[in-house]
Design a protein around this motif. Structure first.
Motif, PDB file in Angstrom:
ATOM      1  N   VAL A   1       0.845  -1.190   0.000  1.00 49.99           N
ATOM      2  CA  VAL A   1       0.000   0.000   0.000  1.00 49.99           C
ATOM      3  C   VAL A   1       0.881   1.241   0.000  1.00 49.99           C
ATOM      4  O   VAL A   1       2.039   1.201   0.430  1.00 49.99           O
ATOM      5  CB  VAL A   1      -0.942   0.000   1.222  1.00 49.99           C
ATOM      6  CG1 VAL A   1      -1.845  -1.225   1.188  1.00 49.99           C
ATOM      7  CG2 VAL A   1      -0.167   0.044   2.529  1.00 49.99           C
TER       8      VAL A   1
ATOM      9  N   TRP B   1      -5.128   6.311  -2.745  1.00 50.89           N
ATOM     10  CA  TRP B   1      -4.149   5.234  -2.891  1.00 50.89           C
ATOM     11  C   TRP B   1      -4.026   4.794  -4.348  1.00 50.89           C
ATOM     12  O   TRP B   1      -2.961   4.337  -4.776  1.00 50.89           O
ATOM     13  CB  TRP B   1      -4.560   4.034  -2.043  1.00 50.89           C
ATOM     14  CG  TRP B   1      -4.309   4.207  -0.576  1.00 50.89           C
ATOM     15  CD1 TRP B   1      -4.022   5.368   0.083  1.00 50.89           C
ATOM     16  CD2 TRP B   1      -4.350   3.182   0.415  1.00 50.89           C
ATOM     17  NE1 TRP B   1      -3.889   5.127   1.425  1.00 50.89           N
ATOM     18  CE2 TRP B   1      -4.082   3.801   1.658  1.00 50.89           C
ATOM     19  CE3 TRP B   1      -4.597   1.828   0.381  1.00 50.89           C
ATOM     20  CZ2 TRP B   1      -4.032   3.082   2.859  1.00 50.89           C
ATOM     21  CZ3 TRP B   1      -4.561   1.100   1.569  1.00 50.89           C
ATOM     22  CH2 TRP B   1      -4.276   1.727   2.795  1.00 50.89           C
TER      23      TRP B   1
ATOM     24  N   LEU C   1      -0.834   0.241  -5.668  1.00 51.58           N
ATOM     25  CA  LEU C   1      -1.527  -0.655  -4.740  1.00 51.58           C
ATOM     26  C   LEU C   1      -1.578  -2.042  -5.351  1.00 51.58           C
ATOM     27  O   LEU C   1      -2.008  -2.219  -6.495  1.00 51.58           O
ATOM     28  CB  LEU C   1      -2.953  -0.151  -4.483  1.00 51.58           C
ATOM     29  CG  LEU C   1      -3.898  -1.100  -3.736  1.00 51.58           C
ATOM     30  CD1 LEU C   1      -3.440  -1.272  -2.298  1.00 51.58           C
ATOM     31  CD2 LEU C   1      -5.331  -0.575  -3.780  1.00 51.58           C
TER      32      LEU C   1
END
Length: 738
Positions: free
Chosen positions: A265, A648, A655
């Motif tokens: 992440v 993200w 990711l």
């Protein structure tokens, strides 16, 4: 980073070449080539390694283990001898009125403020809403019977006394992990006035007898050489044994993490915290024997507390450490389930029996290990026989009573006085709800396993009748409480808690009984909303985490988190995720404690109120997994990316999620950004079932994503969820930002 090239080894040194200049030199111990200082020469399993330390003027450094053909291990240090990296313990906003307002408010005003913002919660938005948490770190090794702790100044009680006494008012003491996701702890101190400091690295290893041995390295900022201490208590030692033990520890934890699911992440602190939490929780066990925690919770009476194995087994399954989860649960079932089906523990809650059955079902579904299931059937039969026997007794009451069919029992080990006759408990909905869930899930698993059809049919039929009795009692209890509608945690109770922290009983209902009731999945959507609204409007939460009287108690928080995400309350889930990360974990070391203070002490920092424990330690990794991969219970529906924050998707680091086990198979997915386009790739290695897959692609900055023509999915009305069946088992989807 370019490391020196090791050309050949000597007895106590090595000949090396500088990559930048090509210069070749022979170095002895504690001699340097540029910023690299030679610390030790090792002979590990027939291979010679040179240990170099990168000493940087910046806050970052590290240890490099080099062979003649290259790097074997790089262990970065973060925050070494750098005062500017320690978070300030006190903030201007944290005055007395700040805490008075948030504690007296009936609503979670910190969470409400975050809910009003357009963008989803982030680390930057949440980290300074409460003062930092500063307390001890656990130095754990699963082979060790004892688990030493390291105080903020580096003292390891009973093992090592740090040169500098611990002063809680000394704001210059701070923490950082040596390794991302590591068990070794790096503690640094800097005296701004004197411009001097010290650094300490410590970890724990077990000897052959299972006794904890601490390994400590210290260095003053104005010295090149280090001092080494090993033992119990630690005694002066040579460098090589220290670095050899460190290398083996680092390789073991790297191998463990690499074998499981991967969550890459953009926010590095989240990945580091989740891995560190998982590692520390696993290493709190002693081989296969459970340990609830340290300090007070290291006493033998706490070892078999069922939520320890329930949380650890579930988290290990979710992170694809399925064999370890199987072994831990199998050991617990065969060792600690007594002949009458109860647990060998001083006060198991009724809900824990159903949760144990449900976990056993999950282990079978994800391992398909028929031999394991056969080996634990005897204790499982004793557990469900005990539940059904209590059900028979409960069905002997008058059918028109509210408590007809419900089991009387304890809701929490410490809620009742162990010395009194009140241990018979009461009719807590959470206990019945989880017993129902356990019977139902195990019936499904037994049917899938084959060979247990009659038992599966019986458990399924019992679960169906049980559900009818519970739902009838729920409806009657709401009616008895009149206006405004209220669902008590105990069947037939007509009084309500004025606030969720006004008493011990209210606090227990708030922190455990209601979250467990919600997570069991027995309530209707309207009933769930009733419970959630009452908790939220009566002081139940703070920054998304759970209040208990005047402090926070988050060890059962995974139950509340699961319930919120199952209802698709994504923002609430995200606030709780960050609230736990920054409100319940210690700065830098990511230690989670059973209870923590809300208000700071005289230093401006907060401390723990109750000791470290495994269930609290596992909230972060479990929530990260659900954020990315969430299995909708009672539906053939797999969610991907359900609660991931939109930003993200556009981060440079990207990711990706790899090798996450589900009841349909192992899933891998990731996103790749190219300009205004987004590419999602999903792989699902099926082992059973068909099921739908829903991929959430959340908006960023208010801008949604359009699914490009030809992609094997359909958009749902919310414009951020896309549904597909994954037939074949791989799909590539293309999106354009609107």
């Amino acid at each position: 980073m370019e490391f020196p090239a090791v050309l050949e080894f000597g007895t106590d040194g090595a000949r090396v070449r500088d990559h930048a200049t090509g210069r070749e030199v022979t170095l002895g111990l504690d001699e340097a080539l540029g910023r690299f200082t030679l610390r030790a020469i090792l002979n590990l399993d027939g291979e010679r390694l040179a240990v170099f330390e990168f000493l940087s003027a910046s806050p970052d450094g590290g240890l490099a283990f080099l062979a003649t053909d290259g790097l074997r291990l790089w262990a970065p240090k973060i925050g070494a001898l750098a005062p500017d990296r320690r978070p300030e313990p006190a903030q201007a906003a944290f005055d007395a009125d700040y805490f008075r307002r948030i504690l007296e408010a009936r609503q979670d005003i910190l969470a409400e403020d975050l809910l009003r913002q357009q963008d989803p919660p982030s680390a930057e938005q949440v980290r300074n809403r409460l003062p930092p948490l500063v307390s001890y770190a656990v130095l754990a090794d699963r082979r060790a019977h004892d688990k030493p702790i390291m105080e903020p100044n580096g003292t390891i009680p009973g093992y090592f006394q740090a040169p500098r006494p611990y002063d809680p008012a000394d704001h210059n003491v701070y923490w950082r992990h040596l390794l991302t996701g590591g068990l070794a702890v790096n503690c640094s101190h800097w005296d701004s006035a004197a411009q001097t400091g010290a650094e300490q690295l410590a970890f724990c290893r077990a000897d052959a007898a299972g006794s904890a041995q601490v390994y400590v390295r210290t260095r003053a900022s104005d010295e090149i050489a280090c001092r080494y201490y090993i033992g119990a208590p630690a005694q002066p030692a040579e460098p090589a044994p220290f670095y050899e033990a460190f290398y083996r520890l680092a390789r073991e934890q790297a191998d463990f993490l690499a074998a499981g699911a991967q969550f890459r992440v953009p926010e590095l602190q989240i990945a580091e915290a989740a891995q560190a939490c998982l590692l520390r929780a696993v290493n709190t066990f002693v081989d296969l024997d459970p340990r609830y925690g340290v300090g007070t919770y290291s006493n033998q009476i706490h070892n078999t507390f069922p939520p320890t194995i329930l949380s650890a087994g579930s988290c290990l399954l979710e992170w694809n450490h399925t064999q370890l989860a199987r072994d831990l649960l199998g050991h617990y079932l065969t060792s600690y389930v007594k002949g009458d089906g109860t647990f060998d523990y001083y006060g198991p809650a009724i809900a824990e029996y159903g949760q144990m059955l449900a976990l056993a079902a999950d282990v079978f579904r994800l391992t398909r290990d028929a031999d394991w299931l056969a080996g634990v059937m005897a204790p499982l039969r004793r557990i469900w026989a005990m539940i059904l026997a209590r059900r028979v007794k409960a069905q002997q009451r008058e059918p028109d009573t509210v408590i007809y069919g419900l089991i009387r029992g304890q809701p929490e080990a410490d809620f009742w006085d162990r010395k009194s006759d009140r241990n018979e408990g009461d009719f807590y909905f959470a206990g019945d709800a989880w017993c129902w869930r356990g019977l139902l899930e195990l019936s499904r698993a037994l049917r899938e396993a084959g060979g247990y059809e009659q038992e599966a049919d019986r458990l399924c039929a019992e679960a169906q009748q049980y559900a009818r009795d519970i739902r009838r009692a729920l409806e009657r209890s709401i009616e008895l409480c009149a206006e405004p509608p209220y669902l008590p945690e105990i069947a037939g109770r007509t009084t309500r808690h004025q606030t969720m922290t006004c008493s011990r009983a209210a606090s227990y209902a708030n922190y455990r009984f209601y979250p467990e009731l919600l997570s069991a999945g027995i309530l209707s959507s309207e009933q769930e909303q009733l419970v959630l609204d009452y908790r939220r409007s009566h002081g139940g939460d703070l920054l998304g985490t759970i209040r208990f009287q005047g402090w926070l108690d988050d060890w059962p928080a995974a139950h509340l988190a699961y319930a919120e995400l199952a209802r698709d309350e994504v923002r609430r889930f995200q606030i709780m995720f960050y609230g736990h990360l920054f409100g319940h974990l210690s700065v830098g070391t990511h230690n989670a404690y059973e209870q923590v203070q809300i208000e700071p002490d005289e230093t401006g920092a907060r401390s723990h109120k109750a000791d470290y424990c495994v269930p609290a330690q596992l909230v972060t990794p479990r929530m990260l997994r659900w954020m990315c991969v969430f299995e909708q219970r009672d539906e053939d529906l797999l969610w991907l990316n359900r609660a991931v924050p939109g930003p993200w998707l556009l981060a440079d680091r990207g990711l990706s999620v790899e090798r996450v086990p589900t009841r349909w198979g192992t899933v891998t997915y990731g996103f790749e950004r190219t300009g205004a386009d987004l590419r999602a790739e999903i792989d699902l290695t099926r082992t059973s079932g068909a099921g739908l897959v829903r991929l959430r692609v959340p908006p960023v900055g208010g801008h949604f994503w359009r699914l490009e023509a030809g992609s094997p999915a359909r958009a749902l009305p919310d414009n951020q969820t896309f549904e597909l069946t994954l037939r074949p088992e791989r799909a590539v989807l293309h999106f354009r930002r609107l």
